[in-house]
Design a protein around this motif. Sequence first.
Motif, mmCIF file in Angstrom:
data_model
loop_
_atom_site.group_PDB
_atom_site.id
_atom_site.type_symbol
_atom_site.label_atom_id
_atom_site.label_comp_id
_atom_site.label_asym_id
_atom_site.label_seq_id
_atom_site.Cartn_x
_atom_site.Cartn_y
_atom_site.Cartn_z
ATOM 1 N N ASP A 1 -6.228 -39.573 -25.702
ATOM 2 C CA ASP A 1 -4.796 -39.368 -25.962
ATOM 3 C C ASP A 1 -4.301 -38.044 -25.362
ATOM 4 O O ASP A 1 -3.181 -37.945 -24.888
ATOM 5 C CB ASP A 1 -4.511 -39.384 -27.478
ATOM 6 C CG ASP A 1 -4.717 -40.767 -28.103
ATOM 7 O OD1 ASP A 1 -4.771 -41.753 -27.345
ATOM 8 O OD2 ASP A 1 -4.839 -40.857 -29.342
ATOM 9 N N ARG B 1 -0.695 -50.480 -31.265
ATOM 10 C CA ARG B 1 -1.782 -51.266 -31.864
ATOM 11 C C ARG B 1 -1.515 -52.763 -31.702
ATOM 12 O O ARG B 1 -2.436 -53.551 -31.488
ATOM 13 C CB ARG B 1 -1.924 -50.928 -33.356
ATOM 14 C CG ARG B 1 -2.578 -49.585 -33.593
ATOM 15 C CD ARG B 1 -2.472 -49.167 -35.049
ATOM 16 N NE ARG B 1 -3.149 -47.906 -35.265
ATOM 17 C CZ ARG B 1 -4.424 -47.788 -35.630
ATOM 18 N NH1 ARG B 1 -5.156 -48.870 -35.836
ATOM 19 N NH2 ARG B 1 -4.977 -46.608 -35.781
ATOM 20 N N ARG C 1 2.444 -39.602 -31.081
ATOM 21 C CA ARG C 1 1.747 -38.601 -30.277
ATOM 22 C C ARG C 1 2.710 -37.841 -29.369
ATOM 23 O O ARG C 1 2.458 -36.717 -28.993
ATOM 24 C CB ARG C 1 0.698 -39.278 -29.366
ATOM 25 C CG ARG C 1 -0.351 -40.131 -30.065
ATOM 26 C CD ARG C 1 -1.291 -39.251 -30.858
ATOM 27 N NE ARG C 1 -2.427 -40.001 -31.397
ATOM 28 C CZ ARG C 1 -2.368 -40.846 -32.413
ATOM 29 N NH1 ARG C 1 -1.226 -41.071 -33.023
ATOM 30 N NH2 ARG C 1 -3.461 -41.453 -32.843
ATOM 31 N N ASP C 2 3.826 -38.516 -29.010
ATOM 32 C CA ASP C 2 4.733 -37.955 -27.997
ATOM 33 C C ASP C 2 6.183 -37.984 -28.460
ATOM 34 O O ASP C 2 7.082 -38.001 -27.632
ATOM 35 C CB ASP C 2 4.610 -38.788 -26.715
ATOM 36 C CG ASP C 2 5.049 -40.238 -26.945
ATOM 37 O OD1 ASP C 2 4.941 -40.709 -28.090
ATOM 38 O OD2 ASP C 2 5.523 -40.877 -25.993
ATOM 39 N N ARG D 1 4.184 -47.705 -22.143
ATOM 40 C CA ARG D 1 4.959 -46.651 -22.813
ATOM 41 C C ARG D 1 6.453 -46.828 -22.597
ATOM 42 O O ARG D 1 7.243 -46.649 -23.513
ATOM 43 C CB ARG D 1 4.511 -45.262 -22.328
ATOM 44 C CG ARG D 1 3.038 -44.995 -22.511
ATOM 45 C CD ARG D 1 2.757 -43.523 -22.607
ATOM 46 N NE ARG D 1 3.232 -42.965 -23.860
ATOM 47 C CZ ARG D 1 2.575 -43.035 -25.008
ATOM 48 N NH1 ARG D 1 1.406 -43.626 -25.077
ATOM 49 N NH2 ARG D 1 3.087 -42.505 -26.097
ATOM 50 N N ARG E 1 -4.492 -38.272 -21.038
ATOM 51 C CA ARG E 1 -3.872 -39.296 -20.198
ATOM 52 C C ARG E 1 -2.726 -38.651 -19.387
ATOM 53 O O ARG E 1 -2.153 -37.626 -19.804
ATOM 54 C CB ARG E 1 -3.368 -40.458 -21.044
ATOM 55 C CG ARG E 1 -2.234 -40.081 -21.931
ATOM 56 C CD ARG E 1 -1.734 -41.257 -22.747
ATOM 57 N NE ARG E 1 -0.733 -40.809 -23.678
ATOM 58 C CZ ARG E 1 -0.675 -41.135 -24.951
ATOM 59 N NH1 ARG E 1 -1.585 -41.926 -25.478
ATOM 60 N NH2 ARG E 1 0.285 -40.689 -25.726
ATOM 61 N N THR F 1 5.051 -45.385 -34.909
ATOM 62 C CA THR F 1 5.061 -45.836 -33.503
ATOM 63 C C THR F 1 3.678 -46.292 -33.050
ATOM 64 O O THR F 1 3.552 -47.133 -32.166
ATOM 65 C CB THR F 1 5.578 -44.726 -32.556
ATOM 66 O OG1 THR F 1 4.684 -43.616 -32.611
ATOM 67 C CG2 THR F 1 6.980 -44.297 -32.923
ATOM 68 N N SER G 1 -2.292 -47.632 -24.405
ATOM 69 C CA SER G 1 -1.088 -46.799 -24.486
ATOM 70 C C SER G 1 -1.000 -45.804 -23.330
ATOM 71 O O SER G 1 0.004 -45.118 -23.166
ATOM 72 C CB SER G 1 -1.032 -46.055 -25.824
ATOM 73 O OG SER G 1 -2.126 -45.181 -25.922
ATOM 74 N N ARG H 1 -10.960 -40.920 -29.029
ATOM 75 C CA ARG H 1 -9.535 -41.261 -29.015
ATOM 76 C C ARG H 1 -8.704 -40.007 -28.706
ATOM 77 O O ARG H 1 -7.796 -40.033 -27.888
ATOM 78 C CB ARG H 1 -9.157 -41.828 -30.386
ATOM 79 C CG ARG H 1 -8.012 -42.790 -30.342
ATOM 80 C CD ARG H 1 -8.254 -43.963 -31.227
ATOM 81 N NE ARG H 1 -8.156 -43.707 -32.642
ATOM 82 C CZ ARG H 1 -7.021 -43.768 -33.346
ATOM 83 N NH1 ARG H 1 -5.876 -43.983 -32.747
ATOM 84 N NH2 ARG H 1 -7.045 -43.617 -34.639
HETATM 85 O O1 DC Z 1 -1.179 -43.273 -34.839
HETATM 86 P P1 DC Z 1 -2.207 -44.415 -34.538
HETATM 87 O O2 DC Z 1 -3.606 -43.995 -34.792
HETATM 88 O O3 DC Z 1 -1.831 -45.677 -35.254
HETATM 89 O O4 DC Z 1 -2.045 -44.731 -32.950
HETATM 90 C C1 DC Z 1 -2.881 -45.629 -32.269
HETATM 91 C C2 DC Z 1 -2.964 -45.236 -30.794
HETATM 92 O O5 DC Z 1 -1.677 -45.461 -30.183
HETATM 93 C C3 DC Z 1 -3.273 -43.765 -30.529
HETATM 94 O O6 DC Z 1 -4.656 -43.535 -30.331
HETATM 95 C C4 DC Z 1 -2.512 -43.435 -29.289
HETATM 96 C C5 DC Z 1 -1.404 -44.422 -29.252
HETATM 97 N N1 DC Z 1 -0.088 -43.835 -29.564
HETATM 98 C C6 DC Z 1 0.591 -43.259 -28.523
HETATM 99 O O7 DC Z 1 0.087 -43.176 -27.411
HETATM 100 N N2 DC Z 1 1.843 -42.760 -28.732
HETATM 101 C C7 DC Z 1 2.404 -42.826 -29.943
HETATM 102 N N3 DC Z 1 3.651 -42.365 -30.114
HETATM 103 C C8 DC Z 1 1.705 -43.393 -31.030
HETATM 104 C C9 DC Z 1 0.442 -43.880 -30.820
#
Ligand code: DC
Length: 335
Positions: free
Chosen positions: A296, A152, A242-243, A221, A299, A147, A215, A292
Amino acid sequence: MKAIRGATTVAKDCPEDIRDSVRELLDAIFSENSLRLDEVVCIMLSSTADITSFYPAKAAREAGYARFPLYSSTEPSIEGSLSRCIRVMILVERSKAVKHIYLREAKMLRKDLTKTLNIAIDGPAGSGKSTVSRIIAERLGILYLDTGAMYRAIALKCVRENADYADKDVIKNIVDRIDIKVDYCNGAQVTLLDGEDVSAEIRTPQVSLLASYVSAYSFVRTKMVELQRDIAAKFSCVLDGRDIGTNVLPDCEFKFFLTADNKVRAKRRHAENVAKGIDQPFDEVLKEIEERDFHDRNRAVAPLKQASDAQVVDTSDMTIDEVVSLILTKVEEKI
Ligand code: DC
């Protein structure tokens, strides 16, 4: 070498029904896996104790599956287990993923094959989630949905348009126009931005950091989560993000949250960058990972956080294989 599993049932314990069921099962395994006879090492069959009138291995031979060693055995009688069931395990010389086949009443033996199976793997950057998720998806023969790649791709579009990520209206305008899709090529995710494959271009440090910022916008989102839920409803997949466990799929049966010490994570990301030819000093990688993470985690909308029902796995001192086998054991216990 790979093992393909399968099972079926027979309506009656008679040679005709056993012949039909075995032929149907083996034909389905071979066609669904595009399996060639010369890839097969051996076929092992077992049948429940209530099947006595004919050997399933003989039925296999009669159906034309005779060029390799065949083995049949009878299972002990276990109260409450599925009756008149024939199981098969085929060992094959191949490295790509295989598909297990369960027919007739035996479909109920593998819930994961009859309903969509979703596995949520969340965690901060460098916790190992993408590598682990990819391998788990491969082993289970299901999709891997990265995701982060979607966020990205939005960040990449902002870079290309030289947009100020702090200007909400500018980003909103971009997101309203953007078309993000994911596709699969030989099992690997391809991320499409307005129809263009940007899978490699979204991996730069600049895009990583910007993805964390864009993000955080709720309109970003909402659009991405809708797409992710759509894919998860249609296909069995491992989702990393992340979520996922907290927001995208709060009812998901399998949730894992990977963590690791900051320095360990930065070391992993630094090594990945070196392998990709990205020249960035270690201290800078560490600083970016910490920035980061902070962003993350703090937020307002769907921050990086472990779901209360997720299993936390600290991967600092674990190998990839150890993390994979821990997660697979947990999943396979329940399916
Ligand atoms: O997993 P990644 O490093 O490729 O993710 C890049 C950015 O995208 C990460 O810093 C936060 C965001 N992200 C997010 O907010 N929710 C997700 N489900 C996946 C990534």
